[in-house]
Design a protein around this motif. Structure first.
Motif, PDB file in Angstrom:
ATOM      1  N   TYR A   1       0.837  -1.208   0.000  1.00  0.00           N
ATOM      2  CA  TYR A   1       0.000   0.000   0.000  1.00  0.00           C
ATOM      3  C   TYR A   1       0.870   1.255   0.000  1.00  0.00           C
ATOM      4  O   TYR A   1       2.077   1.214   0.248  1.00  0.00           O
TER       5      TYR A   1
ATOM      6  N   ASP B   1       1.063   3.778   2.020  1.00  0.00           N
ATOM      7  CA  ASP B   1       1.180   4.489   3.296  1.00  0.00           C
ATOM      8  C   ASP B   1       2.627   4.650   3.757  1.00  0.00           C
ATOM      9  O   ASP B   1       2.917   4.796   4.936  1.00  0.00           O
TER      10      ASP B   1
ATOM     11  N   GLU C   1      -2.991  -7.637   1.159  1.00  0.00           N
ATOM     12  CA  GLU C   1      -2.630  -6.222   1.145  1.00  0.00           C
ATOM     13  C   GLU C   1      -1.697  -5.954   2.315  1.00  0.00           C
ATOM     14  O   GLU C   1      -1.980  -6.330   3.454  1.00  0.00           O
TER      15      GLU C   1
ATOM     16  N   LYS D   1      -0.068  -3.253   4.605  1.00  0.00           N
ATOM     17  CA  LYS D   1      -0.280  -1.878   5.055  1.00  0.00           C
ATOM     18  C   LYS D   1       0.286  -1.706   6.455  1.00  0.00           C
ATOM     19  O   LYS D   1       0.513  -2.680   7.161  1.00  0.00           O
TER      20      LYS D   1
ATOM     21  N   ARG E   1       3.792  -4.393   8.579  1.00  0.00           N
ATOM     22  CA  ARG E   1       3.907  -4.885   7.200  1.00  0.00           C
ATOM     23  C   ARG E   1       4.698  -6.186   7.175  1.00  0.00           C
ATOM     24  O   ARG E   1       4.315  -7.147   6.498  1.00  0.00           O
TER      25      ARG E   1
END
Length: 196
Positions: free
Chosen positions: A136, A138, A173, A175, A181
Motif C-alpha cells: 500500500y 502508506d 494487502e 499496510k 507490514r
C-alpha cells in the motif's frame, strides 16, 4: 576411437539427466506502486526465510540506458525479470521472493502507453505464483530519478488491487508501520508453506 552420430537411447528422455528432483519452491511476488516498500520487504523476507530474493530487473536496466526508456524496453525488462526468476529458483530455500513481477510491467505499460505487449500478457497468464503481496501507499514518497508519478500512487494502487481481484492466486494487502507490514507478509508466507 570411432565417432558415431548415434545417441544411445531416446534423445527426448531427460529422466536420467534430471534424476534428482528439486524441492518444491513456493513463489511470492511483491507488487504495488512506486515507493511502497517492495525492495525493503523483499530483503527482510529473504532474510527471515533464509532464502534468496529477485531484485527488480528494471532498475538496473534503466540505470544503464543512455536514452529515455520506451515501451519496447518494457518487453526486454520482462524477459530479464523472468530470466532472473528462473535462474535463482535453484538457490531458493522453500520460497522464492520476487521484488516485482510482470503485473508491475503490465500496469506500468498500460498506465504510461495505454496498452501492454501481448507476450507480457501471455506470460502473466502462464507463469505460476503461490502468493502476491500488494504493498500500500502508506509509506512517504522518496524522490528517485526512476520514479515518475508521486501524485498517482492511490490511482495506481487501485489498478493493482483490481488486477489482484481479477486473478485466482491468493493476495494480501500489506499496510501499516514497517513491523506490521513485515508481520503481515511473513504470516502470509508461513501459511502457504504449511499448506499443501
Amino acid at each position: 576411437m570411432i565417432l558415431t552420430n548415434k545417441f544411445p537411447g531416446n534423445i527426448n528422455d531427460f529422466r536420467i539427466m534430471n534424476a534428482f528432483d528439486l524441492p518444491a519452491i513456493k513463489k511470492v511476488a511483491i507488487i504495488g506502486p512506486e515507493c511502497t516498500g517492495k525492495s525493503d520487504l523483499s530483503k527482510f523476507l529473504a532474510e527471515r526465510f533464509n532464502t534468496v530474493w529477485i531484485p527488480e530487473y528494471a532498475r538496473g536496466y534503466i540505470d544503464h540506458l543512455v536514452r529515455p526508456y520506451n515501451q519496447q524496453d518494457l518487453l526486454t525488462i520482462a524477459h530479464g525479470q523472468l530470466r532472473l526468476e528462473d535462474e535463482w529458483m535453484r538457490d531458493a530455500n522453500r520460497v522464492l521472493i520476487c521484488d516485482t513481477n510482470l503485473y508491475v510491467i503490465k500496469v506500468w505499460s498500460e498506465f504510461k502507453y495505454g496498452n501492454c505487449h501481448e507476450e507480457i500478457l501471455t506470460s502473466i497468464a502462464t507463469r505460476q505464483y503461490d502468493l502476491y503481496l500488494l504493498t500500500y501507499i502508506d509509506i512517504p514518497w522518496e524522490n528517485d530519478p526512476q520514479r515518475e508519478h508521486p501524485e498517482q500512487r492511490e490511482n495506481l494502487y487501485n489498478i493493482y488491487l483490481q488486477e489482484m481481484k481479477n486473478q485466482s492466486v491468493p493476495f494480501v494487502e500489506i499496510k501499516g508501520e514497517r513491523e506490521q507490514r513485515r508481520k503481515l507478509a511473513a504470516d502470509a508466507i508461513e501459511k502457504i508453506l504449511t499448506t499443501a
